[in-house]
Design a protein around this motif. Structure first.
Motif, PDB file in Angstrom:
ATOM      1  N   ASP A  26       0.787  -1.239   0.000  1.00  0.00           N
ATOM      2  CA  ASP A  26       0.000   0.000   0.000  1.00  0.00           C
ATOM      3  C   ASP A  26       0.819   1.289   0.000  1.00  0.00           C
ATOM      4  N   THR A  27       1.739   1.465   0.959  1.00  0.00           N
ATOM      5  CA  THR A  27       2.529   2.706   0.976  1.00  0.00           C
ATOM      6  C   THR A  27       3.884   2.392   1.618  1.00  0.00           C
ATOM      7  N   SER A  28       4.629   3.437   1.922  1.00  0.00           N
ATOM      8  CA  SER A  28       5.957   3.208   2.517  1.00  0.00           C
ATOM      9  C   SER A  28       5.797   2.779   3.975  1.00  0.00           C
TER      10      SER A  28
ATOM     11  N   TYR B 231       2.931   4.445   6.569  1.00  0.00           N
ATOM     12  CA  TYR B 231       1.915   3.405   6.754  1.00  0.00           C
ATOM     13  C   TYR B 231       0.939   3.695   7.892  1.00  0.00           C
TER      14      TYR B 231
ATOM     15  N   TYR C 196       2.751  -3.303   8.940  1.00  0.00           N
ATOM     16  CA  TYR C 196       3.519  -3.525   7.706  1.00  0.00           C
ATOM     17  C   TYR C 196       4.097  -4.933   7.710  1.00  0.00           C
TER      18      TYR C 196
ATOM     19  N   GLY D 119       0.954  -0.949  -4.570  1.00  0.00           N
ATOM     20  CA  GLY D 119       0.511   0.043  -3.599  1.00  0.00           C
ATOM     21  C   GLY D 119      -0.402   1.079  -4.220  1.00  0.00           C
TER      22      GLY D 119
ATOM     23  N   GLU E 188       0.920  11.194   0.554  1.00  0.00           N
ATOM     24  CA  GLU E 188       2.292  10.833   0.947  1.00  0.00           C
ATOM     25  C   GLU E 188       3.301  11.814   0.323  1.00  0.00           C
TER      26      GLU E 188
ATOM     27  N   ASP F 172       8.129   8.836   0.116  1.00  0.00           N
ATOM     28  CA  ASP F 172       7.335   7.632   0.430  1.00  0.00           C
ATOM     29  C   ASP F 172       7.130   6.769  -0.807  1.00  0.00           C
ATOM     30  N   ARG F 173       6.947   7.424  -1.953  1.00  0.00           N
ATOM     31  CA  ARG F 173       6.754   6.632  -3.174  1.00  0.00           C
ATOM     32  C   ARG F 173       8.050   5.886  -3.510  1.00  0.00           C
TER      33      ARG F 173
ATOM     34  N   LEU G   8       8.279   2.982  -0.948  1.00  0.00           N
ATOM     35  CA  LEU G   8       7.381   1.864  -1.283  1.00  0.00           C
ATOM     36  C   LEU G   8       8.005   1.005  -2.393  1.00  0.00           C
TER      37      LEU G   8
ATOM     38  N   GLN H  48      10.812  -1.130  -1.146  1.00  0.00           N
ATOM     39  CA  GLN H  48      10.340  -2.326  -0.434  1.00  0.00           C
ATOM     40  C   GLN H  48       9.945  -3.424  -1.423  1.00  0.00           C
TER      41      GLN H  48
END
Ligand code: SAM
Ligand code: DTB
Ligand code: SF4
Length: 354
Positions: free
Chosen positions: A163-165, A169, A178, A199, A205, A209-210, A213, A216
């Motif tokens: 979903d996000t960083s 989160y 997470y 995500g 965000e 953060d993008r 993400l 990850q």
């Protein structure tokens, strides 16, 4: 900027957020060029995979995901429904196949499936598989045993997004961590299923953060076979209903950076297409998106009508992908074979090559 990408180079799993921020900071045209090089090294650039989504259980979800129409915590305008009957699901799958979809993705508004649900969902998987479609499910968190049960029933893909960083989160979800999400992805992978994980962007965000993400996702080893990048669909009644729009170029950059970092994965231009014009979608395909949800509804939100997608593909000379099910497309050695099916040669789908 180097103009070549070595397709024989191993997929990189040790990205740092700093490196990814550098990709995002490239001049737009350089970034797009680099993404196209990566795309063309690994895929036919004029083919897009299409999947159909069905919500098999809608609304009344106990989780608090702040973007979601289906959380019981927010007052949204959706029709809640119990788990669908297996026959009804199979009818919808047959219709999706008749419309040219190759993958049928079933989603449930659950934190996780209960043991009593498992016989129904495994029957759905077996039935959809018997129709000759690839199967995908997104049911929330899975235990090791549940992942094995689904794999044994014939489930090809499991969708579970980060979903996000990790940093952003807690602003978005507080009812699962997470690490819970990463654990489900480990269980899916260990059971031998293919992973679909991505995500949402436009949640309010930061740019970092993008990048975080995507770091990850790309550092998962192996990388997810399918990476949905969703543009937030703003839903009245949810806490994110009035969040500021993400600049469209920032969305396209996300697709391009995902393509470069996960060169062998399908990058899915996922939720949010309904609000995108044709030129925006074309830019996303140019940036390396090669998968979409096809059909006028996502889970609860609208998606473009199928005839609009067919018309866009025709304008762009894009064919839809079919997968020879005998081919093993394990992620690090993806050997996807694509061809136009007879059906897609019919007037349901325009064959740009024909
Ligand atoms: N309940 C399950 C879960 O959350 O794991 C499965 C279904 S859930 C709807 C699947 C994904 O859809 C979410 O993780 C999120 O990334 C995406 N999604 C949900 N609502 C969205 C929205 N309004 N806009 C964009 N993406 C959304
Ligand atoms: C994913 O990443 N996007 C899809 C699918 N996985 C299940 C869901 C999008 C949901 C959009 C909002 C809705 O339809 O309610
Ligand atoms: Fe429930 Fe999934 Fe929506 Fe979260 S995203 S509220 S878990 S349906």
């Amino acid at each position: 900027m180097a103009n070549t990408i070595d397709s024989s180079a191993p997929v990189k799993h040790n990205w740092t957020v700093e490196e990814v921020n550098h990709l995002f900071a490239l001049p737009f045209n350089d970034l797009m060029f680099k993404a196209q090089l990566a795309h063309r090294e690994n895929f036919n650039p004029n083919e897009v995979q299409v999947s159909t989504l069905l919500s098999i259980k809608t609304g009344a979800c106990p989780e608090d995901c702040k973007y979601c129409s289906q959380s019981a915590r927010y007052k949204t305008d959706i029709d809640k429904e119990r788990l669908m009957e297996v026959d009804k699901v199979l009818e919808a799958a047959a219709q999706a196949k008749a419309q040219g979809s190759t993958r049928f993705c079933m989603g449930a508004a659950w934190r996780n499936p209960k043991e009593r649900d498992m016989p129904y969902v495994t029957d759905m998987v077996k039935g959809v598989k018997a129709l000759g479609l690839e199967t995908c499910m997104t049911l929330g968190m899975l235990s090791e045993d549940q992942a094995s049960t689904l794999q044994e029933a014939g489930l090809d893909y499991y969708n579970h997004n980060l979903d996000t960083s990790p940093e952003h989160y807690n602003q978005i979800i507080t009812t699962r961590s997470y690490q819970d999400r990463l654990d489900t992805l480990t269980n899916v992978r260990s059971a031998g299923m293919k992973v679909c994980s991505g995500g949402i962007v436009g949640l309010g965000e930061q740019a970092n953060d993008r990048a975080s993400l995507l770091t990850q996702l790309a550092n998962l080893s192996p990388q997810p076979e399918s990476v949905p990048i969703n543009m937030l669909v703003k839903v009245d009644g949810t806490p994110l209903a009035d969040v500021a729009d993400l600049d469209e170029f920032d969305f396209i950059r996300c697709i391009a950076v995902a393509r470069i970092m996960m060169p062998k994965s399908h990058v899915r231009l996922s939720a949010g297409r309904e609000a995108m014009n044709e030129q925006m979608q074309a830019m996303c395909f140019l940036a390396g998106a090669n998968s979409i949800f096809y059909g006028c509804k996502l889970l609860t939100a609208a998606n473009p009508e199928t005839n609009q997608d067919i018309a866009l593909f025709k304008k762009l000379g894009i064919n839809t992908e079919t997968i020879d099910s005998s081919v093993d497309d394990s992620v690090e050695a993806a050997t996807l074979r694509t061809k136009m099916s007879d059906q897609q040669n019919s007037d349901l789908f325009y064959n740009a090559a024909g």
